[in-house]
Design an enzyme around this catalytic site. Sequence first.
Site, short mmCIF file in Angstrom:
data_model
loop_
_atom_site.label_atom_id
_atom_site.label_comp_id
_atom_site.label_asym_id
_atom_site.label_seq_id
_atom_site.Cartn_x
_atom_site.Cartn_y
_atom_site.Cartn_z
N CYS A 1 8.69 -8.20 -9.54
CA CYS A 1 8.66 -8.99 -8.89
C CYS A 1 8.45 -10.18 -8.85
O CYS A 1 8.67 -11.69 -8.90
CB CYS A 1 7.65 -8.26 -7.81
SG CYS A 1 8.42 -7.43 -6.77
N HIS B 1 6.03 -14.71 -3.36
CA HIS B 1 7.39 -13.93 -3.55
C HIS B 1 6.76 -13.52 -2.25
O HIS B 1 5.82 -12.92 -0.90
CB HIS B 1 6.40 -12.67 -4.21
CG HIS B 1 6.72 -11.69 -4.26
ND1 HIS B 1 8.32 -11.64 -4.41
CD2 HIS B 1 6.51 -9.89 -3.87
CE1 HIS B 1 9.04 -10.37 -4.19
NE2 HIS B 1 7.48 -9.14 -4.52
N ASN C 1 12.48 -8.26 0.50
CA ASN C 1 12.14 -8.08 -0.96
C ASN C 1 13.17 -7.81 -1.88
O ASN C 1 13.77 -6.63 -1.57
CB ASN C 1 11.02 -7.33 -0.72
CG ASN C 1 10.13 -7.37 -1.82
OD1 ASN C 1 10.82 -8.35 -3.02
ND2 ASN C 1 8.94 -6.49 -2.71
C1 LIG Z 1 4.73 -0.91 3.07
C2 LIG Z 1 4.03 -1.65 4.46
C3 LIG Z 1 5.09 -2.38 5.10
C4 LIG Z 1 3.47 -0.88 5.69
O1 LIG Z 1 2.60 -1.12 6.90
P1 LIG Z 1 1.03 -1.22 7.04
O2 LIG Z 1 1.14 -1.95 7.70
O3 LIG Z 1 0.53 -1.26 5.47
O4 LIG Z 1 1.56 1.27 7.58
P2 LIG Z 1 1.16 1.77 6.90
O5 LIG Z 1 0.95 2.14 5.54
O6 LIG Z 1 -0.30 1.61 7.28
O7 LIG Z 1 1.32 2.51 7.86
C5 LIG Z 1 1.09 2.54 9.36
C6 LIG Z 1 1.51 3.65 10.19
O8 LIG Z 1 3.66 3.58 10.30
C7 LIG Z 1 3.89 5.11 9.86
N1 LIG Z 1 5.32 3.93 9.18
C8 LIG Z 1 5.39 3.53 7.74
N2 LIG Z 1 6.46 3.25 8.14
C9 LIG Z 1 6.84 2.95 8.62
C10 LIG Z 1 8.49 2.44 9.80
N3 LIG Z 1 9.38 1.92 8.20
N4 LIG Z 1 9.02 2.79 10.80
C11 LIG Z 1 7.87 3.31 12.07
N5 LIG Z 1 6.39 3.83 11.11
C12 LIG Z 1 5.85 3.19 9.84
C13 LIG Z 1 3.38 5.25 8.61
O9 LIG Z 1 3.81 7.02 8.26
C14 LIG Z 1 1.93 4.99 9.20
O10 LIG Z 1 1.50 6.48 10.67
P3 LIG Z 1 0.31 6.83 10.21
O11 LIG Z 1 -0.64 5.69 10.44
O12 LIG Z 1 0.68 8.50 11.37
O13 LIG Z 1 0.13 7.45 9.15
C15 LIG Z 1 3.07 -2.82 3.57
O14 LIG Z 1 2.18 -1.49 3.48
C16 LIG Z 1 3.27 -3.75 3.29
O15 LIG Z 1 4.30 -4.05 3.32
N6 LIG Z 1 2.75 -3.14 1.81
C17 LIG Z 1 3.46 -4.33 0.61
C18 LIG Z 1 4.86 -3.03 -0.27
C19 LIG Z 1 5.28 -3.78 -1.19
O16 LIG Z 1 4.90 -5.38 -1.04
N7 LIG Z 1 5.73 -3.17 -2.19
C20 LIG Z 1 6.82 -3.66 -3.40
C21 LIG Z 1 5.33 -4.29 -4.19
S1 LIG Z 1 6.82 -5.91 -4.45
#
Ligand SMILES: CC(C)(COP(=O)(O)OP(=O)(O)OC[C@H]1O[C@@H](n2cnc3c(N)ncnc32)[C@H](O)[C@@H]1OP(=O)(O)O)[C@@H](O)C(=O)NCCC(=O)NCCS
Length: 333
Positions: free
Chosen positions: A118, A260, A290
């Site tokens: 990215c 980004h 993304n």
């Molecule tokens: C992936 C992302 C959106 C998850 O959001 P978050 O607020 O961190 O959520 P968490 O990972 O803490 O998960 C919270 C809960 O939601 C759940 N969950 C995950 N994806 C879900 C979805 N699509 N829909 C509903 N629930 C979801 C998880 O299972 C978790 O449940 P639990 O608490 O029972 O275990 C976030 O962490 C993110 O954007 N990270 C960066 C990823 C990224 O940029 N990647 C590319 C790099 S360039």
Amino acid sequence: MNSTKTYRSRISGTGSYLPEKVLTNHDLEKMVDTSHEWIMERTGIYARHIAADGEVTSDLSLKASQRALEAAGLTAQDVDMILVATASPDQPMPNTACILQHKLGARTCMSLDISAACSGFVYGLVVADQFVRTGAYKHVLVVGAEVLHPYVNYKERDTCILFGDAAGAVVLSRAEEDQDSEIYSFFLQGDGAIGDLFVLPAGGSALPFSKEVLENGQHYVRMKGREIFKHAVRTMSECCHEVLRAHNMPPSEVSWVIPHQANVRIIEAVAKHFGISMDKVVVEIEDMGNTSAATVVVALDKAVRDGRIQRGQNLLLTAFGAGITSGAILMRY
Ligand SMILES: CC(C)(COP(=O)(O)OP(=O)(O)OC[C@H]1O[C@@H](n2cnc3c(N)ncnc32)[C@H](O)[C@@H]1OP(=O)(O)O)[C@@H](O)C(=O)NCCC(=O)NCCS
């Protein structure tokens, strides 16, 4: 080429292309256990564009490049070098830049893919600037393009909600004496120690394709979302701090931040760190998700075309991605 004289770079044209097919949160609700509300609240994403069957990274790159060249008032024959930042090349060999060179009808110029996930477009723009600065080349085409959907497991709700396909391009040209555009400072870094946060395990020499790879889903991206989030905020803030410090510019003098587009909450956290209000940040994530190496350049193009970004403004570009790579560029547009 005069070896002592140096030149300034200027973005002379921008372009972008998003594939026609759109995958919305409501579509994803039917595919995995998620909801529109959850995705909007946690990511700020509503829709992603998905390339059609047979529409590959070089095709998206071609459309974005043609638009950038047109905006610059140039033709493919004017291009001295082609850089394509991508994590999803058409194929491992030949590189996508050579395929694009041929499709564009450009001269047989230096054509190179940049692999920095990215952060790839930001890395590419810095590489291009070095060649323009030294006078080696006058017009460099820098593309950020991805067709990511083949690497996304649409049964995994934490990854499939994030990614989309897109391409953006700029022509980085030598500035004329009366044009005050310039890349003021840049800061790039790569930290392999935390490389396991975001990986595409298979398809390389470490894990060539096999029946087992497909069965185990190792051809799909894997990430530790929560940890990436933390490092994204930290590394982009560090990089922005470094470029501002290097040019002795306070955040208040930045006209636009073009970050980004991975998650709107990451963007908000970086802006807050610098006391920059969100109305000075280009956010285009809602309609594209993304798109890895394409996000910064597509956002840049959209803001140039709708008149938000004007000549003479100070732009702060920043990105992070697999590697973990990260970087920032401070420039006068
Ligand atoms: C992936 C992302 C959106 C998850 O959001 P978050 O607020 O961190 O959520 P968490 O990972 O803490 O998960 C919270 C809960 O939601 C759940 N969950 C995950 N994806 C879900 C979805 N699509 N829909 C509903 N629930 C979801 C998880 O299972 C978790 O449940 P639990 O608490 O029972 O275990 C976030 O962490 C993110 O954007 N990270 C960066 C990823 C990224 O940029 N990647 C590319 C790099 S360039």
